[in-house]
Design an enzyme around this catalytic site. Sequence first.
Site, PDB file in Angstrom:
ATOM      1  N   GLN A  95      14.899 -13.937  10.041  1.00 42.88           N
ATOM      2  CA  GLN A  95      13.697 -13.525   9.304  1.00 42.88           C
ATOM      3  C   GLN A  95      13.359 -12.080   9.645  1.00 42.88           C
ATOM      4  OE1 GLN A  95      10.538 -16.920   9.490  1.00 42.88           O
ATOM      5  NE2 GLN A  95      11.927 -17.255  11.198  1.00 42.88           N
ATOM      6  N   ASN A  96      14.074 -11.538  10.635  1.00 38.33           N
ATOM      7  CA  ASN A  96      13.741 -10.189  11.115  1.00 38.33           C
ATOM      8  C   ASN A  96      14.310  -9.118  10.191  1.00 38.33           C
ATOM      9  OD1 ASN A  96      12.678 -11.585  13.221  1.00 38.33           O
ATOM     10  ND2 ASN A  96      14.366 -11.181  14.623  1.00 38.33           N
ATOM     11  N   ILE A  97      13.561  -8.036  10.089  1.00 35.99           N
ATOM     12  CA  ILE A  97      14.026  -6.932   9.258  1.00 35.99           C
ATOM     13  C   ILE A  97      14.679  -5.840  10.100  1.00 35.99           C
ATOM     14  CG2 ILE A  97      12.361  -7.447   7.445  1.00 35.99           C
ATOM     15  CD1 ILE A  97      10.672  -5.072   8.375  1.00 35.99           C
ATOM     16  N   HIS A 113      14.407 -12.030   4.911  1.00 33.00           N
ATOM     17  CA  HIS A 113      13.191 -11.270   4.597  1.00 33.00           C
ATOM     18  C   HIS A 113      13.465  -9.774   4.410  1.00 33.00           C
ATOM     19  CE1 HIS A 113      10.444 -14.629   6.440  1.00 33.00           C
ATOM     20  NE2 HIS A 113      10.911 -14.946   5.241  1.00 33.00           N
ATOM     21  N   GLY A 180      12.903 -18.157  18.606  1.00 30.35           N
ATOM     22  CA  GLY A 180      11.871 -17.114  18.570  1.00 30.35           C
ATOM     23  C   GLY A 180      11.106 -17.006  17.274  1.00 30.35           C
ATOM     24  N   THR A 181      10.785 -18.151  16.686  1.00 34.32           N
ATOM     25  CA  THR A 181       9.951 -18.127  15.468  1.00 34.32           C
ATOM     26  C   THR A 181       8.839 -19.154  15.616  1.00 34.32           C
ATOM     27  OG1 THR A 181       9.912 -18.432  13.060  1.00 34.32           O
ATOM     28  CG2 THR A 181      11.656 -19.583  14.242  1.00 34.32           C
ATOM     29  N   ASN A 206      12.464 -21.288  22.307  1.00 23.86           N
ATOM     30  CA  ASN A 206      11.277 -20.465  22.047  1.00 23.86           C
ATOM     31  C   ASN A 206      10.455 -20.321  23.324  1.00 23.86           C
ATOM     32  OD1 ASN A 206      10.132 -19.040  19.821  1.00 23.86           O
ATOM     33  ND2 ASN A 206       8.427 -20.472  19.739  1.00 23.86           N
TER      34      ASN A 206
HETATM   35  C1  BJW Z   1       9.466 -15.538  22.013  1.00 25.32           C
HETATM   36  C2  BJW Z   1       9.430 -14.443  22.827  1.00 25.32           C
HETATM   37  C3  BJW Z   1      10.520 -14.267  23.653  1.00 25.32           C
HETATM   38  C4  BJW Z   1       7.643 -14.398  21.741  1.00 25.32           C
HETATM   39  N1  BJW Z   1      11.517 -15.148  23.615  1.00 25.32           N
HETATM   40  N2  BJW Z   1      10.470 -16.400  21.994  1.00 25.32           N
HETATM   41  C5  BJW Z   1       1.203 -23.180   1.632  1.00 25.32           C
HETATM   42  C6  BJW Z   1       2.115 -24.083   2.158  1.00 25.32           C
HETATM   43  C7  BJW Z   1       3.459 -23.760   2.299  1.00 25.32           C
HETATM   44  C8  BJW Z   1       3.918 -22.511   1.925  1.00 25.32           C
HETATM   45  C9  BJW Z   1       3.020 -21.613   1.415  1.00 25.32           C
HETATM   46  C10 BJW Z   1       1.686 -21.950   1.270  1.00 25.32           C
HETATM   47  N3  BJW Z   1       1.037 -20.872   0.750  1.00 25.32           N
HETATM   48  C11 BJW Z   1       1.934 -19.869   0.579  1.00 25.32           C
HETATM   49  C12 BJW Z   1       3.145 -20.329   0.977  1.00 25.32           C
HETATM   50  C13 BJW Z   1       4.406 -19.545   0.962  1.00 25.32           C
HETATM   51  C14 BJW Z   1       4.397 -18.408   1.967  1.00 25.32           C
HETATM   52  C15 BJW Z   1       3.990 -18.942   3.346  1.00 25.32           C
HETATM   53  O1  BJW Z   1       4.791 -19.480   4.079  1.00 25.32           O
HETATM   54  N4  BJW Z   1       2.742 -18.787   3.736  1.00 25.32           N
HETATM   55  C16 BJW Z   1       2.299 -19.310   5.018  1.00 25.32           C
HETATM   56  C17 BJW Z   1       1.388 -18.302   5.683  1.00 25.32           C
HETATM   57  C18 BJW Z   1       1.679 -20.656   4.781  1.00 25.32           C
HETATM   58  N5  BJW Z   1       5.744 -17.901   1.988  1.00 25.32           N
HETATM   59  C19 BJW Z   1       6.159 -16.972   1.131  1.00 25.32           C
HETATM   60  O2  BJW Z   1       5.424 -16.448   0.334  1.00 25.32           O
HETATM   61  C20 BJW Z   1       7.619 -16.636   1.180  1.00 25.32           C
HETATM   62  N6  BJW Z   1       8.157 -16.737  -0.124  1.00 25.32           N
HETATM   63  C21 BJW Z   1       8.224 -17.893  -0.780  1.00 25.32           C
HETATM   64  O3  BJW Z   1       7.758 -18.932  -0.351  1.00 25.32           O
HETATM   65  O4  BJW Z   1       8.900 -17.781  -1.953  1.00 25.32           O
HETATM   66  C22 BJW Z   1       8.830 -18.854  -2.856  1.00 25.32           C
HETATM   67  C23 BJW Z   1       7.779 -18.465  -3.829  1.00 25.32           C
HETATM   68  C24 BJW Z   1       7.922 -17.287  -4.516  1.00 25.32           C
HETATM   69  C25 BJW Z   1       6.981 -16.956  -5.451  1.00 25.32           C
HETATM   70  C26 BJW Z   1       5.891 -17.793  -5.652  1.00 25.32           C
HETATM   71  C27 BJW Z   1       5.763 -18.967  -4.923  1.00 25.32           C
HETATM   72  C28 BJW Z   1       6.719 -19.307  -4.006  1.00 25.32           C
HETATM   73  C29 BJW Z   1       7.842 -15.206   1.637  1.00 25.32           C
HETATM   74  C30 BJW Z   1       7.466 -15.022   3.069  1.00 25.32           C
HETATM   75  C31 BJW Z   1       7.643 -13.558   3.467  1.00 25.32           C
HETATM   76  C32 BJW Z   1       7.278 -13.322   4.919  1.00 25.32           C
HETATM   77  N7  BJW Z   1       7.309 -11.937   5.154  1.00 25.32           N
HETATM   78  C33 BJW Z   1       7.051 -11.434   6.527  1.00 25.32           C
HETATM   79  C34 BJW Z   1       6.990  -9.902   6.462  1.00 25.32           C
HETATM   80  C35 BJW Z   1       8.414  -9.356   6.201  1.00 25.32           C
HETATM   81  C36 BJW Z   1       8.506  -7.894   6.383  1.00 25.32           C
HETATM   82  C37 BJW Z   1       8.017  -7.408   7.720  1.00 25.32           C
HETATM   83  O5  BJW Z   1       8.618  -7.684   8.781  1.00 25.32           O
HETATM   84  O6  BJW Z   1       6.977  -6.728   7.706  1.00 25.32           O
HETATM   85  O7  BJW Z   1       8.084 -11.867   7.405  1.00 25.32           O
HETATM   86  S1  BJW Z   1       5.575 -12.129   7.267  1.00 25.32           S
HETATM   87  C38 BJW Z   1       6.244 -12.234   8.897  1.00 25.32           C
HETATM   88  O8  BJW Z   1       6.298 -13.626   9.317  1.00 25.32           O
HETATM   89  C39 BJW Z   1       7.686 -11.744   8.783  1.00 25.32           C
HETATM   90  C40 BJW Z   1       8.400 -12.729   9.635  1.00 25.32           C
HETATM   91  O9  BJW Z   1       9.769 -12.760   9.304  1.00 25.32           O
HETATM   92  C41 BJW Z   1       7.680 -14.022   9.368  1.00 25.32           C
HETATM   93  C42 BJW Z   1       7.884 -15.078  10.432  1.00 25.32           C
HETATM   94  O10 BJW Z   1       7.359 -14.661  11.668  1.00 25.32           O
HETATM   95  P1  BJW Z   1       8.101 -15.084  13.010  1.00 25.32           P
HETATM   96  O11 BJW Z   1       9.415 -14.435  13.082  1.00 25.32           O
HETATM   97  O12 BJW Z   1       8.069 -16.545  13.159  1.00 25.32           O
HETATM   98  O13 BJW Z   1       7.171 -14.352  14.100  1.00 25.32           O
HETATM   99  P2  BJW Z   1       5.852 -14.933  14.829  1.00 25.32           P
HETATM  100  O14 BJW Z   1       5.166 -13.795  15.425  1.00 25.32           O
HETATM  101  O15 BJW Z   1       5.078 -15.809  13.925  1.00 25.32           O
HETATM  102  O16 BJW Z   1       6.465 -15.881  15.969  1.00 25.32           O
HETATM  103  C43 BJW Z   1       7.163 -15.350  17.076  1.00 25.32           C
HETATM  104  C44 BJW Z   1       7.560 -16.512  17.969  1.00 25.32           C
HETATM  105  O17 BJW Z   1       8.377 -16.001  19.007  1.00 25.32           O
HETATM  106  C45 BJW Z   1       6.374 -17.217  18.637  1.00 25.32           C
HETATM  107  O18 BJW Z   1       6.547 -18.625  18.548  1.00 25.32           O
HETATM  108  C46 BJW Z   1       6.451 -16.766  20.080  1.00 25.32           C
HETATM  109  O19 BJW Z   1       6.043 -17.766  21.012  1.00 25.32           O
HETATM  110  C47 BJW Z   1       7.935 -16.521  20.241  1.00 25.32           C
HETATM  111  N8  BJW Z   1       8.252 -15.522  21.252  1.00 25.32           N
HETATM  112  N9  BJW Z   1       8.206 -13.771  22.572  1.00 25.32           N
HETATM  113  C48 BJW Z   1      11.426 -16.217  22.745  1.00 25.32           C
HETATM  114  N10 BJW Z   1      10.549 -13.229  24.497  1.00 25.32           N
END
Ligand code: BJW
Length: 239
Positions: A95-97, A113, A180-181, A206
């Site tokens: 998911q990382n950019i 992503h 790590g997500t 994680n």
């Molecule tokens: C460690 C550590 C260490 C720390 N060692 N671990 C309702 C229900 C279900 C779904 C939806 C809903 N309403 C809307 C949606 C869909 C929506 C969504 O999911 N929303 C939620 C908020 C509910 N999703 C979307 O819109 C996606 N598209 C989609 O669904 O398309 C279909 C569709 C299209 C059109 C219409 C309708 C549907 C797109 C999602 C895009 C996400 N984009 C981002 C930004 C990308 C660019 C950027 O980087 O700026 O992606 S948001 C951000 O979150 C980024 C990440 O990839 C993503 C995930 O985050 P991640 O990687 O999990 O990071 P953290 O910080 O959350 O977690 C880090 C973890 O690491 C933690 O657990 C720590 O404990 C751990 N950690 N240090 C190991 N050292």
Amino acid sequence: MRLLSTSPIVVLTGAGISRESGLHTFRDADGIWAQVRLEDVATPEGYARDPARVQAFYNARRHGLNDPGVVPNAAHFALANLERLWPADVLVVTQNIDDLHERAGQQRLIHMHGELLKAFCTQCRVVERCTSDLSVTDACPNCGAVGTLRPDVVWFGEMPYQMERIYEALAACDLFVSIGTSGNVYPAAGFVAEARANGAHTVELNLEPSEGATLFAESVLGPATEVVPGFVNELLALL
Ligand code: BJW
């Protein structure tokens, strides 16, 4: 389940794997969403309201990624090693950019992503490498249109990349590992259920239990630079 050397593996990674390389996560207390509102910088609506602000946000992150101190860590290298030595398919879906998996040598990799070091033109849809600042007055090198280049990243409400290929791999894998997500963002957060329904063994690595922690058959908690090399060594010891 018993893993064989013929077992395909899918690995999902998130921001936690790059944290010890010096990049911020999103939802931790010191994460990106504690500094900016995701509605402002990670939605098409936010971009339409204030493209210069969004460009500045991604320019700053590109600078961060280009910092000489930001390098792949032991977790990125362990996954590249797994791909090199495991006899069956290993696919990393990130998911990382950032480009830290590539820099560690990962070959089979999907950036679901998008990629910070790429820009795409909303006019001609061409994707170009982009290692320096983007601005709202830039012209697309392909079609010449002005103000149409944006970071090639997937914002909320946009379709993540290569979903068909990802679901095919999830259907075929015997082991699914999530690293790590936080499990907050779909569709990535649904991959564990998908892999499990298809009969895969599921493991979470994680720092703390994620949102979907109870869906995993096995969980190892700790920093990625420790738990990922340890887990990969256990897998390679099966060979
Ligand atoms: C460690 C550590 C260490 C720390 N060692 N671990 C309702 C229900 C279900 C779904 C939806 C809903 N309403 C809307 C949606 C869909 C929506 C969504 O999911 N929303 C939620 C908020 C509910 N999703 C979307 O819109 C996606 N598209 C989609 O669904 O398309 C279909 C569709 C299209 C059109 C219409 C309708 C549907 C797109 C999602 C895009 C996400 N984009 C981002 C930004 C990308 C660019 C950027 O980087 O700026 O992606 S948001 C951000 O979150 C980024 C990440 O990839 C993503 C995930 O985050 P991640 O990687 O999990 O990071 P953290 O910080 O959350 O977690 C880090 C973890 O690491 C933690 O657990 C720590 O404990 C751990 N950690 N240090 C190991 N050292």
